[in-house]
Design a protein around this motif. Sequence first.
Motif, short mmCIF file in Angstrom:
data_model
loop_
_atom_site.label_atom_id
_atom_site.label_comp_id
_atom_site.label_asym_id
_atom_site.label_seq_id
_atom_site.Cartn_x
_atom_site.Cartn_y
_atom_site.Cartn_z
N GLU A 1 98.84 -94.74 -35.55
CA GLU A 1 97.78 -93.74 -35.46
C GLU A 1 98.30 -92.32 -35.72
N VAL A 2 99.60 -92.15 -35.72
CA VAL A 2 100.18 -90.82 -35.90
C VAL A 2 100.18 -90.44 -37.37
N ASP A 3 99.70 -89.23 -37.66
CA ASP A 3 99.70 -88.72 -39.03
C ASP A 3 101.04 -88.05 -39.29
N GLU A 4 101.99 -88.83 -39.78
CA GLU A 4 103.34 -88.32 -39.98
C GLU A 4 103.36 -87.22 -41.04
N ALA A 5 102.51 -87.35 -42.07
CA ALA A 5 102.47 -86.34 -43.13
C ALA A 5 102.04 -84.98 -42.57
N ALA A 6 101.07 -84.98 -41.66
CA ALA A 6 100.61 -83.73 -41.06
C ALA A 6 101.71 -83.09 -40.23
N HIS A 7 102.46 -83.92 -39.48
CA HIS A 7 103.57 -83.40 -38.70
C HIS A 7 104.61 -82.75 -39.60
N LEU A 8 104.92 -83.41 -40.71
CA LEU A 8 105.93 -82.88 -41.61
C LEU A 8 105.46 -81.58 -42.28
N SER A 9 104.17 -81.51 -42.58
CA SER A 9 103.64 -80.28 -43.18
C SER A 9 103.79 -79.11 -42.23
N ARG A 10 103.49 -79.35 -40.95
CA ARG A 10 103.63 -78.30 -39.95
C ARG A 10 105.09 -77.89 -39.82
N GLN A 11 105.99 -78.87 -39.82
CA GLN A 11 107.41 -78.55 -39.71
C GLN A 11 107.91 -77.80 -40.93
N ARG A 12 107.33 -78.09 -42.09
CA ARG A 12 107.71 -77.36 -43.31
C ARG A 12 107.37 -75.88 -43.15
N GLU A 13 106.21 -75.59 -42.58
CA GLU A 13 105.82 -74.20 -42.35
C GLU A 13 106.81 -73.51 -41.41
N LEU A 14 107.20 -74.22 -40.36
CA LEU A 14 108.15 -73.64 -39.41
C LEU A 14 109.51 -73.40 -40.06
N LEU A 15 109.92 -74.32 -40.93
CA LEU A 15 111.19 -74.15 -41.62
C LEU A 15 111.18 -72.95 -42.55
N LEU A 16 110.07 -72.75 -43.26
CA LEU A 16 109.96 -71.60 -44.14
C LEU A 16 110.06 -70.30 -43.35
N SER A 17 109.44 -70.30 -42.17
CA SER A 17 109.53 -69.13 -41.31
C SER A 17 110.97 -68.91 -40.85
N ARG A 18 111.65 -70.00 -40.50
CA ARG A 18 113.04 -69.90 -40.07
C ARG A 18 113.93 -69.41 -41.19
N ILE A 19 113.68 -69.89 -42.42
CA ILE A 19 114.46 -69.46 -43.57
C ILE A 19 114.33 -67.96 -43.77
N SER A 20 113.11 -67.45 -43.64
CA SER A 20 112.89 -66.01 -43.78
C SER A 20 113.70 -65.23 -42.74
N HIS A 21 113.70 -65.75 -41.49
CA HIS A 21 114.46 -65.09 -40.43
C HIS A 21 115.96 -65.13 -40.73
N LEU A 22 116.44 -66.26 -41.24
CA LEU A 22 117.86 -66.39 -41.55
C LEU A 22 118.27 -65.45 -42.69
N GLN A 23 117.36 -65.27 -43.65
CA GLN A 23 117.67 -64.34 -44.74
C GLN A 23 117.83 -62.92 -44.21
N GLU A 24 117.00 -62.56 -43.23
CA GLU A 24 117.14 -61.24 -42.61
C GLU A 24 118.48 -61.13 -41.89
N MET A 25 118.90 -62.22 -41.24
CA MET A 25 120.18 -62.22 -40.54
C MET A 25 121.34 -62.08 -41.52
N VAL A 26 121.22 -62.73 -42.68
CA VAL A 26 122.27 -62.61 -43.70
C VAL A 26 122.42 -61.16 -44.14
N SER A 27 121.30 -60.50 -44.33
CA SER A 27 121.35 -59.07 -44.70
C SER A 27 122.03 -58.25 -43.62
N ALA A 28 121.73 -58.57 -42.36
CA ALA A 28 122.36 -57.85 -41.25
C ALA A 28 123.86 -58.09 -41.23
#
Length: 264
Positions: free
Chosen positions: A77-104
Amino acid sequence: MTRSKGLTVGAVAELVGVSVRTLHHWDRIGLAPASGRTWSDYRVYDDDDIARIHRVLVYRELGFPLAEIAALLDDPEVDEAAHLSRQRELLLSRISHLQEMVSAVDRLKEAIGLNAPLTPEDRAEIFGTDWNEEYQDEAAERWGNTPQWEQSQARANAMSKEDWQRIKDEGDQLNADLAAAKRDGVAVDSPEAAALAERHRASIAQFYDCTHSMQVCLARMYTQDERFTETYDTVEPGLAVWLREVIEANARAHGVDPETAAWE
């Protein structure tokens, strides 16, 4: 179980980059069991088993607890694709934060090249929002009259920016390893947990000589002071309590009773 010519647990461990012990644990709890056995009754994994292990690794890297991963993989019953899509969004946000840290970090490297002293701004560059000057004042008020405080101040004043960056990097890696061990269900009294406890004690010993008894006292704060608890539980839910139990178990192995441990 069927008799199979699939890959052995050692071969799978090397293929996917986890330990044999981890695969044994995942098999025991039904998270990623081996579907076959050799005639000598050794575990063997077929292509579907390995595909499931790869999916487990993806979810674990995303921070999911093992129990939740099992539910995601086994519940139709679990929509694994939906879970992965949400996690992809979180990863993109994390990548943006890490890029800022690299600049720092790049800006900090430039400052290091000039051999400038470590200012509050430098600390903010290295430690980000984790650094708060008020914590330094609170620590001075709490421990300022102890030999450990004097020792820590002397050692800290002798540290270079490179030292502080190394300490930050090592601390981040230790927290990541602690979180991974908790997620993998490592027993708090196991040799693997004891090694992590000693790494934790060594990280403190960079500032002052830390006994097992002192380490237990520090571990109490991790669950009694919500600021410490939040710091660890942000890395992995429940990590503060788990780390305290690991430190207490290691202290017992070194002859220290956590119930009566004192700052000595």
